[in-house]
Design a protein around this motif. Structure first.
Motif, PDB file in Angstrom:
ATOM      1  N   MET A 213       0.830  -1.213   0.000  1.00 22.82           N
ATOM      2  CA  MET A 213       0.000   0.000   0.000  1.00 22.82           C
ATOM      3  C   MET A 213       0.862   1.260   0.000  1.00 22.82           C
ATOM      4  N   ASP A 214       0.384   2.263  -0.671  1.00 22.30           N
ATOM      5  CA  ASP A 214       1.106   3.531  -0.751  1.00 22.30           C
ATOM      6  C   ASP A 214       1.282   4.137   0.650  1.00 22.30           C
ATOM      7  N   LYS A 215       2.530   4.476   0.968  1.00 25.08           N
ATOM      8  CA  LYS A 215       2.836   5.006   2.303  1.00 25.08           C
ATOM      9  C   LYS A 215       2.117   6.339   2.570  1.00 25.08           C
ATOM     10  N   LYS A 216       2.118   7.182   1.528  1.00 29.44           N
ATOM     11  CA  LYS A 216       1.462   8.490   1.678  1.00 29.44           C
ATOM     12  C   LYS A 216      -0.034   8.316   1.903  1.00 29.44           C
ATOM     13  N   LEU A 217      -0.599   7.381   1.139  1.00 26.18           N
ATOM     14  CA  LEU A 217      -2.032   7.134   1.253  1.00 26.18           C
ATOM     15  C   LEU A 217      -2.384   6.708   2.681  1.00 26.18           C
ATOM     16  N   GLN A 218      -1.503   5.902   3.276  1.00 25.16           N
ATOM     17  CA  GLN A 218      -1.741   5.429   4.644  1.00 25.16           C
ATOM     18  C   GLN A 218      -1.778   6.558   5.661  1.00 25.16           C
ATOM     19  N   SER A 219      -1.057   7.646   5.370  1.00 24.55           N
ATOM     20  CA  SER A 219      -1.071   8.736   6.361  1.00 24.55           C
ATOM     21  C   SER A 219      -2.231   9.713   6.157  1.00 24.55           C
ATOM     22  N   ILE A 220      -3.101   9.413   5.218  1.00 23.31           N
ATOM     23  CA  ILE A 220      -4.282  10.271   5.026  1.00 23.31           C
ATOM     24  C   ILE A 220      -5.409   9.820   5.961  1.00 23.31           C
ATOM     25  N   ASN A 221      -6.002  10.790   6.648  1.00 25.43           N
ATOM     26  CA  ASN A 221      -7.149  10.503   7.512  1.00 25.43           C
ATOM     27  C   ASN A 221      -8.422  10.516   6.664  1.00 25.43           C
ATOM     28  N   LEU A 222      -8.984   9.348   6.457  1.00 27.87           N
ATOM     29  CA  LEU A 222     -10.142   9.254   5.558  1.00 27.87           C
ATOM     30  C   LEU A 222     -11.402   9.892   6.143  1.00 27.87           C
ATOM     31  N   ASN A 223     -11.342  10.240   7.431  1.00 27.23           N
ATOM     32  CA  ASN A 223     -12.490  10.933   8.043  1.00 27.23           C
ATOM     33  C   ASN A 223     -12.390  12.448   7.914  1.00 27.23           C
ATOM     34  N   LYS A 224     -11.291  12.912   7.319  1.00 31.32           N
ATOM     35  CA  LYS A 224     -11.073  14.361   7.232  1.00 31.32           C
ATOM     36  C   LYS A 224     -10.728  14.782   5.799  1.00 31.32           C
ATOM     37  N   ILE A 225     -11.385  14.147   4.871  1.00 34.45           N
ATOM     38  CA  ILE A 225     -11.125  14.436   3.451  1.00 34.45           C
ATOM     39  C   ILE A 225     -11.815  15.757   3.075  1.00 34.45           C
ATOM     40  N   PRO A 226     -11.123  16.668   2.387  1.00 34.38           N
ATOM     41  CA  PRO A 226     -11.810  17.907   1.970  1.00 34.38           C
ATOM     42  C   PRO A 226     -13.009  17.579   1.077  1.00 34.38           C
ATOM     43  N   ASN A 227     -14.114  18.243   1.338  1.00 35.05           N
ATOM     44  CA  ASN A 227     -15.338  17.981   0.571  1.00 35.05           C
ATOM     45  C   ASN A 227     -15.234  18.563  -0.841  1.00 35.05           C
ATOM     46  N   HIS A 228     -14.610  19.736  -0.945  1.00 34.42           N
ATOM     47  CA  HIS A 228     -14.494  20.414  -2.240  1.00 34.42           C
ATOM     48  C   HIS A 228     -13.049  20.865  -2.469  1.00 34.42           C
ATOM     49  N   ILE A 229     -12.436  20.317  -3.494  1.00 34.23           N
ATOM     50  CA  ILE A 229     -11.075  20.720  -3.877  1.00 34.23           C
ATOM     51  C   ILE A 229     -11.157  21.484  -5.194  1.00 34.23           C
ATOM     52  N   ALA A 230     -10.485  22.632  -5.251  1.00 32.75           N
ATOM     53  CA  ALA A 230     -10.406  23.413  -6.497  1.00 32.75           C
ATOM     54  C   ALA A 230      -8.947  23.434  -6.940  1.00 32.75           C
ATOM     55  N   VAL A 231      -8.727  23.295  -8.250  1.00 37.42           N
ATOM     56  CA  VAL A 231      -7.356  23.209  -8.748  1.00 37.42           C
ATOM     57  C   VAL A 231      -7.103  24.235  -9.847  1.00 37.42           C
ATOM     58  N   ILE A 232      -6.054  25.014  -9.676  1.00 37.48           N
ATOM     59  CA  ILE A 232      -5.580  25.891 -10.754  1.00 37.48           C
ATOM     60  C   ILE A 232      -4.469  25.116 -11.453  1.00 37.48           C
ATOM     61  N   MET A 233      -4.821  24.546 -12.603  1.00 33.42           N
ATOM     62  CA  MET A 233      -3.896  23.676 -13.335  1.00 33.42           C
ATOM     63  C   MET A 233      -2.960  24.569 -14.140  1.00 33.42           C
ATOM     64  N   ASP A 234      -1.803  24.860 -13.574  1.00 34.15           N
ATOM     65  CA  ASP A 234      -0.916  25.822 -14.240  1.00 34.15           C
ATOM     66  C   ASP A 234       0.441  25.205 -14.561  1.00 34.15           C
ATOM     67  N   GLY A 235       1.033  25.690 -15.642  1.00 34.49           N
ATOM     68  CA  GLY A 235       2.399  25.284 -15.990  1.00 34.49           C
ATOM     69  C   GLY A 235       2.523  24.429 -17.240  1.00 34.49           C
ATOM     70  N   ASN A 236       1.451  24.284 -17.995  1.00 32.35           N
ATOM     71  CA  ASN A 236       1.517  23.464 -19.214  1.00 32.35           C
ATOM     72  C   ASN A 236       2.516  24.023 -20.221  1.00 32.35           C
ATOM     73  N   GLY A 237       2.484  25.332 -20.381  1.00 29.35           N
ATOM     74  CA  GLY A 237       3.353  25.977 -21.366  1.00 29.35           C
ATOM     75  C   GLY A 237       4.821  25.791 -21.012  1.00 29.35           C
ATOM     76  N   ARG A 238       5.153  26.017 -19.732  1.00 27.83           N
ATOM     77  CA  ARG A 238       6.548  25.860 -19.287  1.00 27.83           C
ATOM     78  C   ARG A 238       6.997  24.408 -19.384  1.00 27.83           C
ATOM     79  N   TRP A 239       6.096  23.493 -19.096  1.00 28.04           N
ATOM     80  CA  TRP A 239       6.409  22.063 -19.172  1.00 28.04           C
ATOM     81  C   TRP A 239       6.828  21.702 -20.600  1.00 28.04           C
ATOM     82  N   ALA A 240       6.063  22.207 -21.576  1.00 31.86           N
ATOM     83  CA  ALA A 240       6.371  21.923 -22.981  1.00 31.86           C
ATOM     84  C   ALA A 240       7.685  22.594 -23.387  1.00 31.86           C
ATOM     85  N   LYS A 241       7.825  23.834 -22.974  1.00 34.16           N
ATOM     86  CA  LYS A 241       9.027  24.592 -23.319  1.00 34.16           C
ATOM     87  C   LYS A 241      10.291  23.909 -22.790  1.00 34.16           C
ATOM     88  N   ASN A 242      10.199  23.375 -21.573  1.00 33.96           N
ATOM     89  CA  ASN A 242      11.329  22.631 -20.984  1.00 33.96           C
ATOM     90  C   ASN A 242      11.742  21.446 -21.846  1.00 33.96           C
TER      91      ASN A 242
END
Ligand code: IPE
Ligand code: IPE
Ligand code: MG
Length: 250
Positions: free
Chosen positions: A1-30
């Protein structure tokens, strides 16, 4: 099992996560490639983030895909993003159904090309009874534009005497935002090292925990989401109260 996953408290999961997906252009340029190559390679990250969030029990995931300001990019890039949106929605629809994902959109979607609006509406309609997670795409979204739109719609109701001006409160405003069917954001993640909000969910993020990572969006994987959630779980959300009050549940 994933070690990081094991340290997550499944009773305290954020209900709503918002993501600003940034860096596509720099990733390609690299990689010595054109910016659009980065956008194409963003899809794996979107899929993996949505799958992982869903498995962890996150109920709402909102992804910033195209801002009102992004219309000012070169036409070539805007066109490429619009075609990518259309092909991806078409291709992913069976997967959304299989995974019980409800698709939603926020933003001034009327300004998207007609073909994009058509497939977007179809995907929203066909997934409307799915229940595992609500995956919202912010498309032609800007918080300020959303607020302008909200004020117009509320004002119309006041003028038409459908709404008493004294009745306007936070609830009424919430119910007129593009996010009327979404709860407040608990955790906001932005990739690529930029530490700003870029006109995303200003009202809805009033008490969100903000998490910034240097990872460029196309490289974002489930371990990175675990890291963000672990960080979130180690914070104390006080909402203006004292730490003592939070600890004693006052
Ligand atoms: C995010 O990546 C995707 C969109 C805004 C559509 P960018 O395209 O902003 O990539 P950078 O920030 O230029 O690297
Ligand atoms: C924000 O990223 C919009 C999306 C991720 C869709 P930008 O790359 O457009 O933001 P700025 O211009 O760097 O603030
Ligand atoms: Mg950017």
């Amino acid at each position: 099992m994933d070690k990081k996953l094991q340290s997550i408290n499944l009773n305290k999961i954020p209900n709503h996560i918002a993501v600003i997906m940034d860096g596509n252009g720099r990733w390609a340029k690299n990689k010595g490639m054109q910016r659009v190559f980065g956008h194409r390679n963003a899809l794996t990250a979107i899929r993996e983030t949505a799958d992982t969030a869903s498995e962890l029990g996150v109920k709402y995931l909102t992804m910033y895909a195209f801002s009102t300001e992004n219309w000012n990019r070169p036409k070539f890039e805007v066109d490429a993003l619009m075609s990518l949106l259309i092909t991806t929605l078409k291709k992913e629809l069976p997967e959304f159904q299989r995974k019980n994902v409800k698709i939603n959109s926020i933003g001034d979607t009327q300004s998207l090309p007609k073909s994009a609006q058509k497939v977007l509406n179809k995907v929203i309609e066909e997934t409307k009874n799915n229940t595992k997670i609500t995956l919202s795409f912010a498309l032609s979204y800007g918080s300020r534009e959303e607020i302008v739109n909200t004020i117009k719609n509320i004002s119309k109701k006041v003028v038409n005497k459908e709404l008493d001006i004294e009745k306007i409160d936070q609830n009424i405003i919430n119910n007129h935002l593009y996010t009327f069917n979404l709860p407040d954001v608990d955790l906001m993640i932005r990739t690529s090292g930029e530490q700003r909000i870029s006109n995303f969910l200003l009202w809805q993020m009033a008490y969100a925990e903000l998490y910034f990572t240097e990872i460029l969006w196309p490289d974002f994987r489930k371990e990175n989401l675990f890291d963000a959630i672990i960080d979130y779980q180690n914070r104390e959300r006080r909402f203006g109260k004292t730490s003592e009050q939070i600890k004693t549940n006052e």
